[in-house]
Design an enzyme around this catalytic site. Structure first.
Site, PDB file in Angstrom:
ATOM      1  N   HIS A  47      -3.648  -5.075   0.072  1.00  0.00           N
ATOM      2  CA  HIS A  47      -3.454  -5.580   1.440  1.00  0.00           C
ATOM      3  C   HIS A  47      -3.493  -7.107   1.477  1.00  0.00           C
ATOM      4  CE1 HIS A  47      -3.750  -1.820   3.853  1.00  0.00           C
ATOM      5  NE2 HIS A  47      -4.338  -1.395   2.745  1.00  0.00           N
ATOM      6  N   CYS A 104       0.829  -1.202   0.000  1.00  0.00           N
ATOM      7  CA  CYS A 104       0.000   0.000   0.000  1.00  0.00           C
ATOM      8  C   CYS A 104       0.872   1.264   0.000  1.00  0.00           C
ATOM      9  CB  CYS A 104      -0.971  -0.036   1.180  1.00  0.00           C
ATOM     10  SG  CYS A 104      -2.404   1.051   0.957  1.00  0.00           S
ATOM     11  N   GLU A 151      -2.684  -8.983   3.894  1.00  0.00           N
ATOM     12  CA  GLU A 151      -3.108  -9.500   5.211  1.00  0.00           C
ATOM     13  C   GLU A 151      -4.623  -9.652   5.270  1.00  0.00           C
ATOM     14  OE1 GLU A 151      -4.322  -5.477   5.602  1.00  0.00           O
ATOM     15  OE2 GLU A 151      -2.492  -6.326   4.768  1.00  0.00           O
TER      16      GLU A 151
END
Length: 378
Positions: free
Chosen positions: A352, A262, A354
């Site tokens: 992202h 990001c 995660e």
């Protein structure tokens, strides 16, 4: 103020171009200012609210029903809500989930987050898509000022362009997230607005993660003897983030395995000499299609960014740190979604991996980071 009282308290959302939307107070009663953006996820609102990348942004939820699952104490991505304001259409009257410990409006009120409900968020989203993300203010209370006065206050609020916000959301002190099970590697993670799930995903892979402040020096990064260095997500304009760019250049000079996500992708772009630019309305949500140019595989990914890297898609680029290739692109608008260095162990993505609220198509990127560290150790 009780929820019943809030539901009848008038509220007004004012955009900097003069468009206004009336509704009812949701969360704290008062006033707030920020950049109006929209998020397209149908779930994961708790992770959105606590994502530091949303600092100084008024988030419009495109999903019409928000708050159905309440709030729990396991899903936050940080210790507080970071959004400047919150806009929903139909808030849940009663949360219904076995993990819920309180309602969303109670949480917003407790943390002083000013919101508005009863807004036609479809019309508002279409407006932001056509006109672009812009400054906004939410005002609520029994006696609202006239719209021209409120509009003038919105236009006096700071813009997102030129804002250096990472130091405002990053940790003030270093901390360790230990490896789960056998330790295999040590990573220095530069916190530019890191989400809690990110070091956890690395810890699951046997990594001791030393989370360092955004102001960390190169000496402080290497004081933990890292096998790899990670640059996190975060808020603000990458063109204003001079220190992280210089720090990343130092890491690249040492040829340490490097991974950025990001904001970290934008920092890598600037460290390599590319420019960055502000997107018209950004990518925010958990349903963004991204193509891996090396494999042709399309991933559904989680995004939260209003800026992007300006790098050529049709050729490799020669940079001060070696040849660089755009590795991923967004299928909606061809925006750069990833960079890979061909001569050094470094890569980044704009989204992202995660993805605590899902999807998990990009989780393999943490394994790619592990492979880079394994290769350097070998």
């Amino acid at each position: 103020m009780t929820s019943a009282t809030q539901a009848t308290t008038p509220a007004l959302l004012v955009l900097e171009d003069g468009r206004a939307f009336r509704g009812r107070a949701y969360g704290a009663v008062g006033e707030t200012f920020g950049e109006a953006v929209f998020a397209t996820g149908m779930t994961g609102y708790q992770e959105t609210l606590t994502d530091p990348s949303y600092h100084r942004q008024v988030v419009v939820m495109t999903a019409p029903h928000v708050g159905n699952t309440g709030v729990n104490d396991e899903d936050p991505e940080s210790a507080r809500i970071w959004v400047a304001g919150y806009v929903v259409r139909d808030p849940a009257r009663v949360p219904s989930n076995w993990r819920s410990v309180r309602s969303l409006d109670q949480e917003l009120t407790a943390q002083g987050v000013v919101g508005i409900s009863g807004v036609d968020t479809r019309a508002l989203t279409r407006h932001l898509r056509e006109r672009g993300a812009m400054r906004a203010g939410i005002f609520s209370g029994p006696a609202l000022a006239d719209e021209p006065t409120l509009l003038a206050r919105v236009r006096a609020a700071p813009r997102m362009t030129g804002a250096d916000l990472a130091p405002e959301v990053a940790t003030a002190e270093p901390y360790l997230v230990p490896a789960l099970g056998r330790k295999r590697f040590t990573v220095a993670a530069v916190d530019l607005g890191i989400k809690g799930m990110t070091p956890h995903r690395m810890a699951e892979r046997g990594i001791d993660v030393h989370v360092l402040p955004a102001t960390a020096t190169l000496d402080e990064v290497y004081a933990v003897s890292p096998d790899g260095v990670f640059f996190s997500n975060g808020p603000g304009d990458p063109a204003a983030a001079a220190h992280p760019v210089e720090l990343m250049r130092g890491v690249l000079d040492r040829r340490t395995p490097l991974f950025g996500i990001c904001f970290g992708n934008q920092i890598l772009g600037r460290a390599l000499g590319f420019g960055t630019f502000k997107l018209k309305y950004g990518h925010r949500g958990i349903n963004q299609p991204v193509k891996d140019l090396a494999t042709g595989r399309v991933e559904v990914t989680a995004h939260n960014h209003g800026f992007a890297v300006d790098a050529p898609l049709d050729r490799d680029s020669d940079t001060p740190h070696g040849r660089t290739r755009v590795s991923h692109v967004c299928l909606n608008d061809n925006v750069v979604e990833g960079l890979r260095l061909l001569d050094r162990p470094a890569f980044s993505v704009q989204y992202h991996p995660e993805a605590a609220a899902g999807p998990h198509d990009a989780a393999y990127l943490f394994d790619r980071f592990v492979s880079l560290m394994e290769g350097e150790r070998a």
